[in-house]
Enzyme design. Structure first.
Site, PDB file in Angstrom:
ATOM      1  N   GLU A  26       3.442 -17.265   3.349  1.00 51.55           N
ATOM      2  CA  GLU A  26       3.411 -15.862   3.751  1.00 51.55           C
ATOM      3  C   GLU A  26       3.118 -15.749   5.250  1.00 51.55           C
ATOM      4  O   GLU A  26       2.210 -16.413   5.761  1.00 51.55           O
ATOM      5  CB  GLU A  26       2.328 -15.146   2.925  1.00 51.55           C
ATOM      6  CG  GLU A  26       2.676 -13.729   2.554  1.00 51.55           C
ATOM      7  CD  GLU A  26       3.832 -13.621   1.556  1.00 51.55           C
ATOM      8  OE1 GLU A  26       4.990 -13.529   2.007  1.00 51.55           O
ATOM      9  OE2 GLU A  26       3.578 -13.631   0.343  1.00 51.55           O
ATOM     10  N   SER A  60      21.699   8.684  -2.720  1.00 48.36           N
ATOM     11  CA  SER A  60      20.881   7.856  -3.593  1.00 48.36           C
ATOM     12  C   SER A  60      20.533   8.629  -4.854  1.00 48.36           C
ATOM     13  O   SER A  60      20.248   9.825  -4.795  1.00 48.36           O
ATOM     14  CB  SER A  60      19.607   7.446  -2.851  1.00 48.36           C
ATOM     15  OG  SER A  60      18.581   7.159  -3.779  1.00 48.36           O
ATOM     16  N   GLY A 112       7.303   0.950  -3.729  1.00 44.28           N
ATOM     17  CA  GLY A 112       6.018   0.625  -3.101  1.00 44.28           C
ATOM     18  C   GLY A 112       5.341  -0.613  -3.656  1.00 44.28           C
ATOM     19  O   GLY A 112       4.198  -0.895  -3.321  1.00 44.28           O
ATOM     20  N   SER A 116      10.255  -5.873  -1.801  1.00 40.67           N
ATOM     21  CA  SER A 116      11.306  -5.944  -0.802  1.00 40.67           C
ATOM     22  C   SER A 116      12.548  -5.114  -1.135  1.00 40.67           C
ATOM     23  O   SER A 116      13.684  -5.588  -1.064  1.00 40.67           O
ATOM     24  CB  SER A 116      11.688  -7.403  -0.577  1.00 40.67           C
ATOM     25  OG  SER A 116      12.183  -7.519   0.705  1.00 40.67           O
ATOM     26  N   SER A 117      12.294  -3.849  -1.440  1.00 44.38           N
ATOM     27  CA  SER A 117      13.427  -2.958  -1.698  1.00 44.38           C
ATOM     28  C   SER A 117      14.248  -2.733  -0.428  1.00 44.38           C
ATOM     29  O   SER A 117      15.458  -2.534  -0.499  1.00 44.38           O
ATOM     30  CB  SER A 117      12.939  -1.624  -2.263  1.00 44.38           C
ATOM     31  OG  SER A 117      11.939  -1.090  -1.439  1.00 44.38           O
ATOM     32  N   ASP A 162      13.065 -12.082   3.468  1.00 43.42           N
ATOM     33  CA  ASP A 162      13.450 -11.184   2.375  1.00 43.42           C
ATOM     34  C   ASP A 162      14.962 -11.090   2.234  1.00 43.42           C
ATOM     35  O   ASP A 162      15.502 -11.082   1.117  1.00 43.42           O
ATOM     36  CB  ASP A 162      12.850  -9.794   2.599  1.00 43.42           C
ATOM     37  CG  ASP A 162      11.332  -9.844   2.719  1.00 43.42           C
ATOM     38  OD1 ASP A 162      10.735 -10.834   2.255  1.00 43.42           O
ATOM     39  OD2 ASP A 162      10.750  -8.904   3.288  1.00 43.42           O
TER      40      ASP A 162
HETATM   41  C1  GLA Z   1       7.511  -9.007   4.986  1.00 42.60           C
HETATM   42  C2  GLA Z   1       8.611  -9.401   5.966  1.00 42.60           C
HETATM   43  C3  GLA Z   1       8.968 -10.872   5.840  1.00 42.60           C
HETATM   44  C4  GLA Z   1       7.738 -11.764   5.864  1.00 42.60           C
HETATM   45  C5  GLA Z   1       6.671 -11.234   4.913  1.00 42.60           C
HETATM   46  C6  GLA Z   1       5.377 -12.004   5.041  1.00 42.60           C
HETATM   47  O1  GLA Z   1       7.983  -9.079   3.674  1.00 42.60           O
HETATM   48  O2  GLA Z   1       9.750  -8.609   5.766  1.00 42.60           O
HETATM   49  O3  GLA Z   1       9.885 -11.239   6.843  1.00 42.60           O
HETATM   50  O4  GLA Z   1       7.252 -11.899   7.159  1.00 42.60           O
HETATM   51  O5  GLA Z   1       6.388  -9.858   5.129  1.00 42.60           O
HETATM   52  O6  GLA Z   1       5.542 -13.301   4.613  1.00 42.60           O
END
Ligand code: GLA
Length: 369
Positions: A26, A60, A112, A116-117, A162
């Protein structure tokens, strides 16, 4: 409502891009390091058709506002539609001739939850536009284009994880990505006897504001002071920590360097078929994110603690931090206990009840029809 009801015509195709859970690694991506995400079954669908007036129209199912723009520039589109319009912009900036399109977005990713939407939206729209206009872009390149949309159109300085996860992951695997070289490999994620439980802590995060950007800036500062291109290049952590005077920069460096090593260790364990042993490294990563990188939040800390107390082999926050989800590696026969323990601990604190979702390592983005 479907595409015909919104636009009064038939679509030309449907594309789907998944959200992701990062197993480990992370805030390592923008430090040129390693990450190990996998795609989840939930994601974003883009149903689309070309238009000959050059206009990009975005609607949407989840949101009432529609956006119509021809050749939008950064700053001209805001809200959710910026992630989609940004991809059209970034494709053109990269020299690809994308024309107009009518696009209908639908999502089954929990809002939320930090799955990673935004990247899923970028990748679904990116794939749709490329296919509609016969543009062939290798997927790692499309990931960079989507990242550019987010960095320069939306204004969020994210790394490459992501978008790569959404485009490159495969069913039953995690994606080991070297964020410097862009090279990746598929690591089998055999969960026999275990589940990866996503605990949505219901604390929302807003990555466009300062916390993420300040962490990134601190890492870049530390690398500069250490005389290396990126924290990925720190080989002797003890020596590096002696060079850095600022305790904050020392903590940030400690996290990034050790989490990179934890990615490698987890990959080794997974390849050896020792998934249970991965748990301890997940928890170690969480403690590092909490104490060294300082991006955890109370609901995440309690979820990790209670999950482990109730029998999870390990747990950690996922994503950018300050809100979103925790992932726990749970022996199948402890699933109920873990859910109950976390729910009870939240109730004791009068927090909104957590939501649970089993994360199934799923295919990456693809054309559905
Ligand atoms: C978000 C960012 C990623 C990454 C993570 C942390 O999801 O979009 O690129 O940096 O945080 O790992």
């Amino acid at each position: 409502m479907d595409f015909r009801e919104f636009y009064g015509r038939d679509p030309e195709g449907v594309w789907r891009a998944p959200g992701r859970v990062n197993l480990i690694g992370e805030h390592t991506d923008y430090n040129d390091g390693f990450v190990l995400p996998f795609a989840v079954a939930q994601g974003i669908t883009a149903t689309a058709a070309r238009r000959d007036d050059g206009v990009l129209e975005l609607r949407s199912v989840q949101s009432p506002d529609a956006v119509r723009a021809s050749d939008p520039r950064p700053g001209e589109v805001t809200g959710w539609a910026a992630y989609a319009a940004g991809v059209a912009w970034a494709l053109r900036e990269a020299g690809h001739e994308v024309g107009g399109a009518s696009v209908l977005i639908d999502s089954d990713l929990p809002q939320g939850a930090g799955l990673s939407s935004s990247a899923a939206l970028e990748c679904a729209v990116g794939l749709a536009l490329c296919d509609l206009y016969g543009i062939e872009v290798p997927r790692p390149e499309l990931a960079r284009i989507a990242q550019r949309a987010e960095n320069d159109f939306v204004g969020m300085p994210c790394g490459i994880m992501d978008q790569s996860a959404s485009l490159l992951c495969t069913e039953g695997h995690a994606l080991l990505l070297d964020c410097r070289s862009g090279l990746s490999s598929q690591v089998p994620l055999d969960l026999t006897g275990f589940s990866l439980l996503v605990i949505d802590t219901r604390a929302e995060h807003e990555l466009v504001d300062g916390g993420y950007a300040s962490r990134r800036a601190a890492c870049e500062k530390a690398a500069e002071l250490l005389g290396v291109p990126a924290l990925r290049d720190v080989e002797d952590l003890a020596a590096a920590l002696k060079v850095l005077d600022d305790p904050v920069l020392r903590r940030r460096t400690q996290h990034v360097v050790t989490d990179n090593h934890r990615v490698q260790a987890v990959v080794g364990l997974l390849r050896a078929g020792a998934v249970a042993e991965v748990g301890a490294l997940l928890t170690a990563s969480h403690l590092s994110l909490r104490d060294q990188f300082e991006i955890s939040w109370p609901e995440a800390d309690v979820a990790v603690e209670e999950a482990v107390r109730a029998g999870a082999r390990g747990a950690r926050m996922v994503g950018g931090g300050f809100g979103g989800s925790v992932i726990a590696l749970v022996p199948t026969d402890r699933d109920e206990q873990v859910r109950e323990a976390v729910t009870a601990a939240y109730a004791d604190r009068s927090w909104e009840a957590p939501r649970f979702l089993e994360a199934i390592p799923s295919p990456g983005a693809h054309r559905v029809s």
